[in-house]
Each structure stands twice: as structure tokens, then as C-alpha cells.
Design an enzyme around this catalytic site. Structure first.
Site, PDB file in Angstrom:
ATOM      1  CG  HIS A 185      -1.695  -1.158   1.197  1.00  0.00           C
ATOM      2  ND1 HIS A 185      -2.020  -2.200   2.331  1.00  0.00           N
ATOM      3  CD2 HIS A 185      -2.536  -1.552   0.155  1.00  0.00           C
ATOM      4  CE1 HIS A 185      -2.837  -2.938   1.946  1.00  0.00           C
ATOM      5  NE2 HIS A 185      -3.329  -2.827   0.706  1.00  0.00           N
ATOM      6  CB  SER A 195       2.283   0.784   8.404  1.00  0.00           C
ATOM      7  OG  SER A 195       2.055   1.765   7.444  1.00  0.00           O
ATOM      8  CE1 TYR A 196      -2.855   4.095  12.697  1.00  0.00           C
ATOM      9  CE2 TYR A 196      -3.082   4.108  10.250  1.00  0.00           C
ATOM     10  CZ  TYR A 196      -3.707   4.242  11.662  1.00  0.00           C
ATOM     11  OH  TYR A 196      -4.868   4.972  11.700  1.00  0.00           O
ATOM     12  CG  ASN A 200      -2.979  -7.765   1.178  1.00  0.00           C
ATOM     13  OD1 ASN A 200      -2.193  -8.742   0.935  1.00  0.00           O
ATOM     14  ND2 ASN A 200      -2.981  -7.590   2.426  1.00  0.00           N
ATOM     15  NE  ARG A 201      -9.071  -6.183   0.949  1.00  0.00           N
ATOM     16  CZ  ARG A 201      -7.887  -6.003   1.713  1.00  0.00           C
ATOM     17  NH1 ARG A 201      -6.818  -6.244   1.661  1.00  0.00           N
ATOM     18  NH2 ARG A 201      -8.112  -5.190   2.724  1.00  0.00           N
ATOM     19  CE1 TYR A 260      -8.844  -4.932   6.771  1.00  0.00           C
ATOM     20  CE2 TYR A 260      -8.967  -3.140   8.286  1.00  0.00           C
ATOM     21  CZ  TYR A 260      -8.543  -3.886   7.080  1.00  0.00           C
ATOM     22  OH  TYR A 260      -7.321  -3.302   6.278  1.00  0.00           O
ATOM     23  CD  GLU A 284      -0.093  -0.098   4.327  1.00  0.00           C
ATOM     24  OE1 GLU A 284       0.667  -0.933   4.146  1.00  0.00           O
ATOM     25  OE2 GLU A 284      -1.352  -0.148   4.267  1.00  0.00           O
TER      26      GLU A 284
HETATM   27  O1  0X9 Z   1      -6.196  -4.514   4.678  1.00  0.00           O
HETATM   28  C1  0X9 Z   1      -5.131  -5.239   4.574  1.00  0.00           C
HETATM   29  O2  0X9 Z   1      -4.609  -5.239   3.225  1.00  0.00           O
HETATM   30  C2  0X9 Z   1      -4.082  -5.072   5.622  1.00  0.00           C
HETATM   31  N1  0X9 Z   1      -4.252  -3.870   6.623  1.00  0.00           N
HETATM   32  S1  0X9 Z   1      -3.675  -2.470   6.136  1.00  0.00           S
HETATM   33  O3  0X9 Z   1      -4.394  -1.449   6.843  1.00  0.00           O
HETATM   34  N2  0X9 Z   1      -2.056  -2.245   5.733  1.00  0.00           N
HETATM   35  O4  0X9 Z   1      -4.352  -2.581   4.674  1.00  0.00           O
HETATM   36  C3  0X9 Z   1      -4.384  -6.427   6.490  1.00  0.00           C
HETATM   37  C4  0X9 Z   1      -4.616  -7.749   5.779  1.00  0.00           C
HETATM   38  C5  0X9 Z   1      -4.469  -8.839   6.600  1.00  0.00           C
HETATM   39  N3  0X9 Z   1      -4.579 -10.117   5.893  1.00  0.00           N
HETATM   40  C6  0X9 Z   1      -5.596 -10.603   5.308  1.00  0.00           C
HETATM   41  N4  0X9 Z   1      -6.716 -10.077   5.578  1.00  0.00           N
HETATM   42  N5  0X9 Z   1      -5.678 -11.606   4.524  1.00  0.00           N
HETATM   43 ZN    ZN Z   2      -1.091  -2.164   4.084  1.00  0.00          ZN
END
Ligand code: 0X9
Ligand code: ZN
Length: 459
Positions: free
Chosen positions: A213, A344-345, A289-290, A395, A216
Site C-alpha cells: 500500500h 502499517s499501521y 492485497n485483495r 477485519y 505505508e
Molecule cells: O487490509 C489489509 O490489506 C491489511 N491492513 S492495511 O491496513 N495495511 O491495509 C491487513 C491484511 C491482513 N490479511 C488478510 N486479511 N489476509
Molecule cells: Zn497495508
């Protein structure tokens, strides 16, 4: 795009039911509350190499970050609804425990105050003037400012990549540098392998990556710190290097990082245009990360390109994520022992699964090792971390790299670490915090890895 056309789009999308609220997302909607100066930037930012200046760098004058504590189910549910409407930038999304951090501009502040009053939500102002905090952290004026790599300040990706090139040249016995792909904006995806001993033998792999991200920044600094430690003081880590090969990718999202450095400090996603109506709204990029292909598309991932957590059209639709997948496939003779995604964070050490509240079968073992890491971090200078699965401590979110490394790449000890801080600065962690944060994080990870090596249970 002019302001007028933008407004027409805004009304049209609202009428089409694409947004449920009356607050229309401004252009550059990654922050969901973008200041008006950025309106002209929707199309102008395709070239991430343009140097920033104060006229085009998004200003956050009058922006505040509130910290909320929902004390009732009713308040918590209302917060979740507000979050899902997607019109405010939740720096920290509502979680079952803990606080929620929300950034607002002057107009949104009044609505938020009414909301908090109605639901009797305790709150404090976490950051009073974002602009002042941000101004203190601007990088140099040019993308390549010619600075040497250090950990007393944040650096442009060019500085980081040049430094990686230098490591590969100066430490050829120890360092192999791969460019595993290229981004849409033409930036390299660089990954470093640090390994002692025979090159034709593969030890179990430890994979560490960072900066999914754009905003971060601390995550890339910590990843480069770890690289520096292993390369310049390998004798300090002889047990680790005897047991593992390290694969470290300090900037997973170079385009998003460049955009955060040059235009909008709070940019989260990548920068690829979606080729849909959303491009006309200035919505760009995918939440990398999705976008991974293990339970892609499940809860906590967005379908609309303007969403902060937009998952993309299909699993591995993005050059950044498909490059990682291909690298792992090409190295299928490596047994992946541990994976650490640095974000983070919030100071959380999280285990899979992120896509469901159901726990993996070896959850207790993952938690045991995570607790060892967290105890080491705390012993360093008292920094406290939460430990648990992502849905338990943060979450639910699907398509994450941690789930894919565990579920698809067979990596037992897969974690996501939310680095400092706890929230006084949020994403804007001052540069004087880099070295202490990097030190304690590496102490935590290396201690956890020693425990993993002793157990030999990663095989
Ligand atoms: O939302 C995210 O991708 C991560 N948090 S952030 O605030 N850095 O964006 C957490 C991801 C945790 N891992 C999974 N949910 N698979
Ligand atoms: Zn992140």
C-alpha cells in the site's frame, strides 16, 4: 477532467445507484476525501516520474484524523455501515475490539461529529492538522534526489533500487537480485535473495515483502533495514543463514509508492487504469492485497474500481501479484518456511485466514510463534503488539498475500505484520522512528525464525 464534467459524472453515478451516499467521491478517490486541488490530477498522473511541486501535490489543509471508540453494538454496526459506504477514508477500519481512525476534511467533520453525537461514540482528535505533519515529511523535490541510502529518512524508490543494484554488485556471493516483473508505469519489481553456501542447493525459504500500500512507507524502510542487516553483518545471523535462504521484496507496489511520494501522500492502491467508467472519475488502481488467488473475491474485498479495497477483475489480474505468483511457481523446489508481509499501521502480528473467521488447523502453532516474535519486540523498547487472526484483531479481507502463501504456496508460518505506530501518526510515522521500529521488528522476526528453525516443523 473539469470540475463541471466531474460533477455530472458524480450525479450520474449516484442516479445509477453506484454510490449509496450523498457525499460524492472526489477524483483521486483513494483517500475518499481528496482535497479539491487534486481534481485536475485524475489523468495527469499516468507518468509517475513527474517531479512533484507544491502546486500539484495534494494539500491536506484543514484535514483531521479522529479516533473513535464504539461502546455499543449499535454504534459499532453504524460505524461498519459508514465504512462500507466508502465515502470517508478510514485509516483504521472498525474492528470488534479497539479503535477506529477516520480522516475528514472541514465539510465532513461536521457530519462526523453529528454521527458520533447521535451514536454516543467516544472520540478524540488524533491528528489535528494533517498538512503540517505531512509538510514535515515531504521527500526531496526530484524523483532522483541523488541521496545515499539511509534509515534516518524515507527514500524514493530510485534510491532504494540503486542501493539494491549496488548490493548485488558488491556482495555477489551473498546477494542475487531479480527483477521479477514490471509495473504498468514501467517500474521494476525487484526482489533480493540472500543466501550463503552453495548456489545449487536450496534451503527452506523465508519470504518477506513490503509496501503493498503506497502510503505505508515505514514497511519499505523496515524491509531494506533487514536486507542491510543480513548483507552487511551475516556473521550475526549465521544460524538463520545456515537454515534459510531469504527472499525480500521491499517495494511490492512501486507505482503506488511513487504516487504517494509525488502527489498524494495517502495513496493506497496500485495505479493501473481499469478501462471502465471509473477512469473518468479518476479512480485508479487495485488493492494488491485483495488480488491474490486464494479465496479471491470473498468478504472484505471491493468490486467497484473506486473502492479503496478494489480487488481487480480476477485473481492475479495485476502485474505485481502475477509476478510474485510466477516467481513462486518457478521456484517450486524451494520449501517456503515462513512468510512475512509488512504493512502499517497498528502494531498487529496477524495469522491467516483473512478470508474467514475459521482458523487454520495449525493455528495454535502459528500463534505460539507469533507470541515469541511479539515478546521479543516488546523486550526491545516496550512496543506492544496484538496477536491473532486478521478477522480477530483487525477485519476480514480476502485475496491477501498471507492467505495465498499459506493456502496455495504451502508456507506454514505465514503472517501479516502491521508495523508502528499505534496511531499517533498513523501512516505518517516520522523518520526518526525508522531505526527503532526496524530494529525491534527485525528482532521480533529473527527470534520467531530461530524458533521455527528449532522446531523444523515447517517442512
Ligand atoms: O487490509 C489489509 O490489506 C491489511 N491492513 S492495511 O491496513 N495495511 O491495509 C491487513 C491484511 C491482513 N490479511 C488478510 N486479511 N489476509
Ligand atoms: Zn497495508
Amino acid at each position: 477532467m473539469t470540475n463541471k464534467i466531474w460533477k455530472i459524472f458524480c450525479v450520474l453515478t449516484f442516479l445509477l445507484g453506484l454510490k449509496s451516499s450523498t457525499i460524492c467521491i472526489p477524483l483521486e478517490s483513494d483517500t475518499h476525501s481528496e482535497p479539491s486541488q487534486s481534481l485536475s490530477l485524475g489523468e495527469a498522473t499516468a507518468d509517475a516520474n513527474v517531479p512533484h511541486d507544491s502546486e500539484i501535490y495534494s494539500s491536506f489543509k484543514g484535514y483531521r484524523v479522529y479516533r473513535l471508540q464504539a461502546n455499543s453494538t449499535k454504534a459499532f454496526d453504524a460505524l461498519v455501515k459508514l465504512h462500507d459506504e466508502g465515502d470517508l477514508d478510514f485509516w483504521k477500519a472498525p474492528s470488534f475490539r479497539g479503535e477506529t481512525d477516520i480522516m475528514v476534511n472541514g465539510n465532513q467533520e461536521k457530519e462526523l461529529k453529528d454521527f458520533m453525537g447521535f451514536y454516543k461514540i467516544d472520540n478524540t482528535v488524533l491528528i489535528d492538522d494533517l498538512d503540517i505533519l505531512m509538510n514535515g515529511q515531504r521527500l526531496g523535490r526530484l524523483k532522483s534526489d541523488g541521496k545515499a541510502m539511509s534509515w534516518t529518512e524515507y527514500h524514493y524508490m530510485e534510491t532504494i533500487f540503486d542501493w539494491l543494484d549496488g548490493l548485488a554488485t558488491f556482495y555477489p556471493e551473498l546477494v542475487t537480485l531479480y527483477t521479477i516483473g514490471m509495473t504498468t508505469d514501467g517500474n521494476p519489481l525487484k526482489l533480493v535473495k540472500i543466501s550463503v553456501g552453495r548456489k545449487d542447493r536450496h534451503k527452506p525459504g523465508v519470504y518477506i515483502d513490503a509496501l503493498y500500500h503506497g502510503r505505508e512507507w515505514i514497511s519499505a524502510s523496515v524491509a531494506t533495514w533487514i536486507i542491510n542487516e543480513l548483507v552487511t553483518a551475516p556473521s550475526r545471523y549465521s544460524t538463520l543463514l545456515k537454515n534459510f535462504d531469504f527472499y525480500i521484496m521491499p517495494i511490492m507496489n512501486p507505482d503506488g509508492y511513487a504516487h504517494s511520494c509525488n502527489y498524494n501522500r495517502l495513496w493506497r492502491k496500485s495505479r493501473k487504469a481499469s478501462g471502465t467508467w471509473a477512469d473518468f472519475l479518476g479512480c485508479r488502481g487495485v488493492d494488491l492485497n485483495r488480488n491474490f488467488g486464494f479465496h479471491f473475491g470473498g468478504p472484505g474485498s471491493g468490486t467497484i474500481p473506486c473502492s479503496l479495497i478494489y480487488r481487480g477483475t480476477h485473481a492475479f489480474s495485476e502485474p505485481e501479484t502475477s509476478a510474485v505468483r510466477d516467481f513462486i511457481y518457478e521456484n517450486r523446489n524451494v520449501k517456503w518456511a515462513a512468510y512475512f508481509a509488512l504493512h502499517s499501521y497498528g502494531q498487529k502480528w496477524m495469522t491467516p485466514w483473512g478470508f474467514t473467521e475459521v482458523k487454520p488447523v495449525d493455528y495454535d502453532e502459528l500463534i505460539r510463534v507469533a507470541r515469541i516474535g511479539v515478546a521479543a519486540i516488546e523486550s526491545h523498547r516496550g512496543t506492544k503488539y496484538d496477536v491473532g487472526s486478521a478477522p480477530d484483531v483487525l477485519y476480514m479481507a480476502s485475496g491477501g498475500s498471507d492467505d495465498w502463501f499459506k493456502g496455495a504456496a504451502g508456507c506454514k508460518y505465514s503472517y501479516t505484520i502491521e508495523l508502528p505506530d499505534y496511531g499517533f501518526y498513523g501512516f505518517l510515522l516520522p523518520s526518526w522512528e525508522i531505526i527503532p521500529s526496524a530494529n525491534e521488528t527485525w528482532f521480533g522476526i529473527s527470534t520467531a525464525l530461530r524458533s521455527i528453525a528449532r522446531m523444523r516443523s515447517y517442512a
